[in-house]
Design a protein around this motif. Sequence first.
Motif, mmCIF file in Angstrom:
data_model
loop_
_atom_site.group_PDB
_atom_site.id
_atom_site.type_symbol
_atom_site.label_atom_id
_atom_site.label_comp_id
_atom_site.label_asym_id
_atom_site.label_seq_id
_atom_site.Cartn_x
_atom_site.Cartn_y
_atom_site.Cartn_z
ATOM 1 N N ASN A 147 5.426 7.841 -8.487
ATOM 2 C CA ASN A 147 4.062 8.134 -8.969
ATOM 3 C C ASN A 147 3.514 6.990 -9.815
ATOM 4 O O ASN A 147 2.326 6.934 -10.105
ATOM 5 C CB ASN A 147 4.058 9.399 -9.839
ATOM 6 C CG ASN A 147 4.377 10.611 -9.004
ATOM 7 O OD1 ASN A 147 3.853 10.762 -7.907
ATOM 8 N ND2 ASN A 147 5.268 11.453 -9.516
ATOM 9 N N VAL A 148 4.415 6.110 -10.248
ATOM 10 C CA VAL A 148 3.987 5.026 -11.130
ATOM 11 C C VAL A 148 4.045 3.667 -10.431
ATOM 12 O O VAL A 148 3.134 2.854 -10.552
ATOM 13 C CB VAL A 148 4.868 5.000 -12.416
ATOM 14 C CG1 VAL A 148 4.404 3.923 -13.374
ATOM 15 C CG2 VAL A 148 4.865 6.354 -13.094
ATOM 16 N N VAL A 149 5.124 3.441 -9.689
ATOM 17 C CA VAL A 149 5.289 2.154 -9.007
ATOM 18 C C VAL A 149 5.621 2.384 -7.534
ATOM 19 O O VAL A 149 6.573 3.102 -7.220
ATOM 20 C CB VAL A 149 6.428 1.313 -9.649
ATOM 21 C CG1 VAL A 149 6.455 -0.088 -9.051
ATOM 22 C CG2 VAL A 149 6.286 1.239 -11.157
ATOM 23 N N GLY A 150 4.841 1.782 -6.659
ATOM 24 C CA GLY A 150 5.118 1.861 -5.223
ATOM 25 C C GLY A 150 6.120 0.780 -4.848
ATOM 26 O O GLY A 150 6.309 -0.201 -5.579
ATOM 27 N N LEU A 151 6.721 0.958 -3.665
ATOM 28 C CA LEU A 151 7.738 -0.002 -3.225
ATOM 29 C C LEU A 151 7.387 -0.507 -1.829
ATOM 30 O O LEU A 151 6.945 0.256 -0.965
ATOM 31 C CB LEU A 151 9.108 0.703 -3.208
ATOM 32 C CG LEU A 151 10.302 -0.113 -2.715
ATOM 33 C CD1 LEU A 151 10.568 -1.321 -3.624
ATOM 34 C CD2 LEU A 151 11.559 0.766 -2.640
ATOM 35 N N GLY A 152 7.593 -1.801 -1.627
ATOM 36 C CA GLY A 152 7.291 -2.366 -0.316
ATOM 37 C C GLY A 152 8.279 -3.440 0.089
ATOM 38 O O GLY A 152 8.976 -4.013 -0.757
ATOM 39 N N ALA A 153 8.303 -3.714 1.409
ATOM 40 C CA ALA A 153 9.124 -4.817 1.923
ATOM 41 C C ALA A 153 8.229 -6.044 2.047
ATOM 42 O O ALA A 153 7.009 -5.948 1.959
ATOM 43 C CB ALA A 153 9.705 -4.428 3.277
ATOM 44 N N GLU A 154 8.862 -7.187 2.286
ATOM 45 C CA GLU A 154 8.095 -8.437 2.397
ATOM 46 C C GLU A 154 7.848 -8.814 3.849
ATOM 47 O O GLU A 154 7.194 -9.828 4.146
ATOM 48 C CB GLU A 154 8.869 -9.571 1.703
ATOM 49 C CG GLU A 154 9.069 -9.322 0.225
ATOM 50 C CD GLU A 154 10.053 -10.311 -0.383
ATOM 51 O OE1 GLU A 154 10.377 -11.332 0.253
ATOM 52 O OE2 GLU A 154 10.507 -10.059 -1.511
ATOM 53 N N ASN A 155 8.410 -7.991 4.745
ATOM 54 C CA ASN A 155 8.320 -8.321 6.158
ATOM 55 C C ASN A 155 8.885 -7.155 6.942
ATOM 56 O O ASN A 155 9.526 -6.263 6.370
ATOM 57 C CB ASN A 155 9.161 -9.590 6.413
ATOM 58 C CG ASN A 155 9.104 -10.050 7.857
ATOM 59 O OD1 ASN A 155 8.133 -9.804 8.577
ATOM 60 N ND2 ASN A 155 10.171 -10.721 8.300
#
Length: 342
Positions: A147-155
């Motif tokens: 709810n505070v920080v989203g997470l993502g990949a770089e590729n």
Amino acid sequence: NDLPKQAELNAPLSLIETGREPENKTWTKIVLIIICYIFPLAFLIAADRIWSWTRWVQKREQWLKQKEEWIKQKEQSNRLYQLLKRKRQMRKKIVAGNWKMNETLQEGVALAKEINESLKAEKPNCDVVICTPFIHLASVAQVLDSNVVGLGAENCADKEKGAYTGEVSAAMVKSTGAQYVILGHSERRQYYGETAEILKEKVKLALANGLKVIFCCGETLEEREAGKQNEVVKAELEGSVFNLSAEEWKSIILAYEPIWAIGTGKTATSDQAQEMLAYIRSIVAEKYGNEVAEDTSILYGGSCKASNAPELFAKPDIDGGLIGGASLKAADFKGIIDAWKK
Ligand code: PEP
């Protein structure tokens, strides 16, 4: 007129009419003066007053009409301004970190924890995403409050699955708990030969697997010096994302990253960045309509830091930043996030 004629003076004055003491004519004179002088004067004054009063009434009506029109125009431009403001407030403000090939697993988890804690303690005024190397994703997902920080990949891969040694598919990224993926970063285009066609496939697969795409575009220094920046950025978008449906577009975040500003310490001026982001919004509007363009978050990336973020984020078309180097220290990253509070 009252002088007697010569013929009338035919006897001593005491004997003729002319020589007689005149009767007291004061009242007659007063009446005469009133009729011949005061009445016409009063009439002229009244006519003059009535004439200037009607002119004043006419002018007042005109002025009132003008005032009404002015108020209407002001209300209309106010409404337009409020609408644009609401639109700007409606589209998401985002600060996304791109760790690139930095941090061991342990360092990465510690950094993610630190970012998570500091943002939990003081809620940000924008969405925050950290994009990490693949190997960090599953562990970092465990320490982040989504709810505070989203997470993502770089590729992610341009293939769904199969015999592609070393590749990581969009489905695998999604299975770690990540919600985002960066695609089209200039380093991937430049060092790993990612073409518009390859990126088109990657975007398609990322969206099909429920990931939000942070799609990067930007020109080289030579292209900018040749005045080709708009052309280059348009071609990059047309080649990889302008094929999407309006529904798919809802999961796209754009990031303009002039290659000459990435990791060089050279930031585009806030005016240069605003000009390009406004241009990008205009071509999104041409393709998907004004409403969609107004709702699209467009980020700036390229040597963005806490010191220049407030000026960049104050521009009407800049909805946040994609941050490289400055996302590797929690305090630096937080400084940029806090720019949305200024
Ligand atoms: C990036 O790589 O996306 C980037 C913007 O890097 P930096 O902030 O270090 O220029």
